[in-house]
Design a protein around this motif. Structure first.
Motif, PDB file in Angstrom:
ATOM      1  N   VAL A 139       8.369  15.334  -2.988  1.00 40.76           N
ATOM      2  CA  VAL A 139       8.116  14.588  -1.680  1.00 40.76           C
ATOM      3  C   VAL A 139       7.770  13.011  -1.798  1.00 40.76           C
ATOM      4  O   VAL A 139       8.285  12.288  -1.270  1.00 40.76           O
ATOM      5  CB  VAL A 139       6.951  15.370  -0.993  1.00 40.76           C
ATOM      6  N   PRO A 140       6.612  12.732  -2.729  1.00 41.09           N
ATOM      7  CA  PRO A 140       6.553  11.350  -2.879  1.00 41.09           C
ATOM      8  C   PRO A 140       7.644  10.763  -3.409  1.00 41.09           C
ATOM      9  O   PRO A 140       8.126   9.531  -3.137  1.00 41.09           O
ATOM     10  CB  PRO A 140       5.267  11.392  -3.972  1.00 41.09           C
ATOM     11  N   VAL A 187       0.825  -1.346  -0.128  1.00 39.71           N
ATOM     12  CA  VAL A 187      -0.154   0.057  -0.115  1.00 39.71           C
ATOM     13  C   VAL A 187       0.632   1.425   0.328  1.00 39.71           C
ATOM     14  O   VAL A 187       0.598   2.060  -0.637  1.00 39.71           O
ATOM     15  CB  VAL A 187      -0.909   0.007   1.023  1.00 39.71           C
ATOM     16  N   PRO A 188       1.931   1.433   0.976  1.00 38.16           N
ATOM     17  CA  PRO A 188       2.498   2.844   0.825  1.00 38.16           C
ATOM     18  C   PRO A 188       3.352   3.006  -0.488  1.00 38.16           C
ATOM     19  O   PRO A 188       3.175   4.226  -0.704  1.00 38.16           O
ATOM     20  CB  PRO A 188       3.525   2.479   2.013  1.00 38.16           C
ATOM     21  N   ILE A 219      11.343   4.341   1.219  1.00 35.74           N
ATOM     22  CA  ILE A 219      10.573   2.996   1.439  1.00 35.74           C
ATOM     23  C   ILE A 219      11.451   1.665   0.807  1.00 35.74           C
ATOM     24  O   ILE A 219      11.742   0.871   1.481  1.00 35.74           O
ATOM     25  CB  ILE A 219       9.224   2.744   0.913  1.00 35.74           C
ATOM     26  N   LEU A 234       1.184  14.070  -9.437  1.00 39.78           N
ATOM     27  CA  LEU A 234       1.614  15.129  -9.426  1.00 39.78           C
ATOM     28  C   LEU A 234       2.265  15.823 -10.652  1.00 39.78           C
ATOM     29  O   LEU A 234       2.190  16.970 -11.170  1.00 39.78           O
ATOM     30  CB  LEU A 234       2.560  15.354  -8.023  1.00 39.78           C
ATOM     31  N   ILE A 252       0.918   4.166  -2.912  1.00 39.95           N
ATOM     32  CA  ILE A 252       0.313   5.542  -2.768  1.00 39.95           C
ATOM     33  C   ILE A 252       1.455   6.452  -3.253  1.00 39.95           C
ATOM     34  O   ILE A 252       0.972   7.203  -3.919  1.00 39.95           O
ATOM     35  CB  ILE A 252       0.060   5.622  -1.344  1.00 39.95           C
ATOM     36  N   PHE A 253       2.507   6.199  -2.731  1.00 38.58           N
ATOM     37  CA  PHE A 253       3.524   7.327  -3.111  1.00 38.58           C
ATOM     38  C   PHE A 253       3.896   7.354  -4.628  1.00 38.58           C
ATOM     39  O   PHE A 253       4.166   8.397  -5.302  1.00 38.58           O
ATOM     40  CB  PHE A 253       4.920   7.121  -2.141  1.00 38.58           C
ATOM     41  N   PHE A 263      14.592   1.485   2.995  1.00 39.97           N
ATOM     42  CA  PHE A 263      14.172   0.795   4.232  1.00 39.97           C
ATOM     43  C   PHE A 263      13.860  -0.538   3.942  1.00 39.97           C
ATOM     44  O   PHE A 263      14.268  -1.563   4.812  1.00 39.97           O
ATOM     45  CB  PHE A 263      13.008   1.722   4.631  1.00 39.97           C
ATOM     46  N   SER A 264      13.173  -0.974   3.085  1.00 42.96           N
ATOM     47  CA  SER A 264      12.861  -2.618   2.431  1.00 42.96           C
ATOM     48  C   SER A 264      14.147  -3.301   2.511  1.00 42.96           C
ATOM     49  O   SER A 264      14.500  -4.342   3.075  1.00 42.96           O
ATOM     50  CB  SER A 264      12.018  -2.605   1.144  1.00 42.96           C
ATOM     51  N   GLU A 296       1.110   8.817  -6.616  1.00 45.91           N
ATOM     52  CA  GLU A 296       0.862  10.033  -6.290  1.00 45.91           C
ATOM     53  C   GLU A 296       1.887  11.003  -7.173  1.00 45.91           C
ATOM     54  O   GLU A 296       1.749  12.068  -7.620  1.00 45.91           O
ATOM     55  CB  GLU A 296       1.136  10.264  -4.700  1.00 45.91           C
TER      56      GLU A 296
END
Lengths: 218, 66, 271
Positions: A189-190, A168-169, A197, A180, A172-173, A200-201, A176
């Motif tokens: 930003v996205p 999901v995250p 992400i 934009l 979304i980003f 991090f993963s 997005e």
């Protein structure tokens, strides 16, 4: 690690499954969308960013269960576990290999499919950038899901149930950023969140993946 | 449907719920039904498993004695 | 006397079984008192009308939906670190309760949204987050069902719970970024209203204890928010918590017994 990567890539190319199938699936989904929502160009332009991202995500999902399935069947997974390479490294390599065989082709094919959906011209760089930054995360999260379900027969459906909420995250980003971009706004930003992400993963999920593999090999 | 609406109207006027009677009543009914179902399923499974365990233990005891 | 003694299944069952009827009784009493109080003896809200009565179910259910996941995260960590079987089984026993709570929160939220927002469903950040939480519960339960070996299942679901918690957190922020809320200022929000009720109550308590010198001014937007809503809401929350505790005890006991049946049967088969 590089040898394992090369081996996985060779296998994927030879078996042909992950490589072509994901791309073909991506293409078919994109072709089906106008049949569903109608051929009106302005509507397609508006939904194109989201549709391209969702289709890419589903195409990446399609080949996830192959990440460990073949190694599990022919018994090379326990060999990998006892090799000098730590299992965390194996997990990382598997994620990267999956991205190279699925995420990268999807990213490269996406602009071509953007034409079919009448994507706004300003959005193309953002589409490429967001997919290039986001699909690695999809591969690594998927590798984790595949490690959880490796011992389960016909675990494909369960795998999608487990992995989709985790996507999901990223979705979304990713979508997005393209949206934009197509509106001519700044998508910094996205895109930054997306890279966050992904990093991090790759930093944490190899450990969770390796832990799941060890449990399944016990 | 007409009968249903008029019954709901009657009840909600009786309970003083105003025009949102259907919403309030249905959310109470649905929520409490879900909770009751959860409790009922848990209780039934608990009773079944307890009986099963008792049966297994009794059988093993018999076979040990015999 | 240590908390970890209750990790012994026998001790766990022996301790919780006498508590069970009491817990169920207290839960039922709290729910009956709180709901009847809320339903019959609180006034309607000016803007929300009688739909405000839905909060006595919606708010406690939503609170439990999140708390149950938190409890599963803690028990999963305890299982991975200390290998207490009761802990893993408690997580398994809690998941269906959590999913029912999430479902209640979603359904009552939709029913409330229909007259207030004019739609059953809005992709509001809070609603969306609960939908995602619902999917996490589904995946977690499916993974438990799919794996035969109990220890493997406990390990893998624990890892999923931990990774899932991290991603659920990420999703929460992503969703907030994605849609800052359709219904921000111009229309009523059930949660803002609830926070106002709670804030107003604590300000009331504080002011009545410390007198007039240190009066807390609470920024309450809606004039008619009042303390009469707080007590029944609190009773309902307590009722939901106690009901959850009772159900977890009972369901964990059941899971322990299932495990014991399996162990006895495999021992009998071996001779």
């Amino acid at each position: 690690m590089i040898a394992l990567l090369a081996r996985d890539l060779r296998l994927a190319v030879r078996a042909g499954g992950g490589f072509g199938l994901g791309l073909a699936f991506f293409l078919i989904v994109i072709v089906l969308i106008p049949f569903g929502v109608g051929p009106e160009a302005s509507v397609l332009t508006r939904i194109a960013p989201g549709v391209l991202w969702v289709a890419a995500l589903l195409a990446a999902l399609l080949s996830l269960d192959r990440i460990f399935a073949l190694d599990h069947e022919d018994g090379s997974l326990p060999l990998l576990a006892t090799s000098p390479l730590p299992l965390e490294g194996v997990a990382l390599t598997k994620g990267v290999a999956h991205w190279l065989t699925t995420g990268l082709p999807l990213t490269l094919a996406a602009p071509a499919l953007g034409f079919l959906l009448n994507l706004a011209p300003a959005a193309y760089p953002y589409l490429l950038a967001s997919l290039a930054l986001g699909t690695p995360a999809l591969s690594m999260i998927g590798t984790f899901g595949a490690a959880l379900t490796v011992g389960i027969r016909r675990g494909g459906l369960l795998l999608s149930l487990l992995v989709l909420p985790l996507y999901v995250p990223t979705l979304i980003f990713g979508a997005e950023a393209v949206r934009l971009g197509s509106d001519g706004l700044s998508a910094t930003v996205p895109l930054a969140m997306l890279s966050g992400i992904t990093l991090f993963s790759y930093a944490l999920l190899p450990f969770a993946t390796a832990a799941a593999l060890r449990i399944n090999l016990r | 449907m007409d009968l249903f609406t008029s019954i709901v109207d009657m009840i909600s006027t009786f309970l003083g719920l105003g025009k949102y009677g259907l919403e309030v009543l249905s959310s109470y009914v649905i929520s409490l039904a879900m909770l009751a179902l959860l409790v009922w399923i848990s209780a039934r499974r608990a009773a079944k498993v307890r009986a099963e365990l008792a049966a297994v233990e009794a059988r093993l005891k018999d076979s040990n004695d015999g | 006397m240590s908390f970890w003694e209750y990790a012994n299944p026998k001790k766990f069952i022996a301790t919780t079984t006498p508590i069970l009827p009491w817990a169920f009784g207290i839960a039922a009493a709290c729910l009956i008192v709180g709901l009847v109080w809320g339903f019959f003896f609180t006034p309607d809200d000016i803007r929300q009308g009688s739909t405000v009565k839905i909060i006595y179910l919606h708010v406690p259910a939503a609170m439990m939906a999140i708390n149950v996941w938190g409890m599963m995260l803690v028990t999963s960590l305890i299982w991975l670190i200390r290998r207490h079987h009761v802990s893993a089984l408690a997580a398994r026993a809690a998941a269906p309760i959590g999913i029912v709570m999430t479902l209640i929160a979603l359904v009552t939220g939709a029913i409330w949204g229909q007259p207030m927002w004019g739609t059953w469903w809005a992709w509001d950040p809070r609603l969306t987050s609960f939908l995602i939480l619902f999917l996490f519960y589904l995946g977690y339960m499916a993974l438990w069902e799919a794996i035969d070996d109990p220890d493997t299942a406990a390990d893998l679901t624990s890892i999923l719970c931990i990774v899932g918690s991290v991603f659920a957190f990420l999703s929460r922020f992503a969703v907030q970024f994605w849609n800052q809320g359709l219904h921000q200022a111009e229309s009523v929000s059930l949660w803002e209203w609830t926070f106002n009720v709670i804030a107003r109550f604590f300000a009331f308590v504080w002011n009545s204890i410390f007198g007039a010198e240190q009066v807390i001014e609470v920024a309450v937007r809606e004039e008619n928010v009042s303390n009469v809503f707080f007590v029944p809401l609190l009773i309902c929350m307590i009722g939901f918590v106690v009901l959850f505790v009772a159900l977890v005890f009972q369901r964990t006991t059941t899971e322990i017994r299932v495990r014991r049946i399996r162990a006895l049967e495999s021992r009998a088969r071996r001779g």
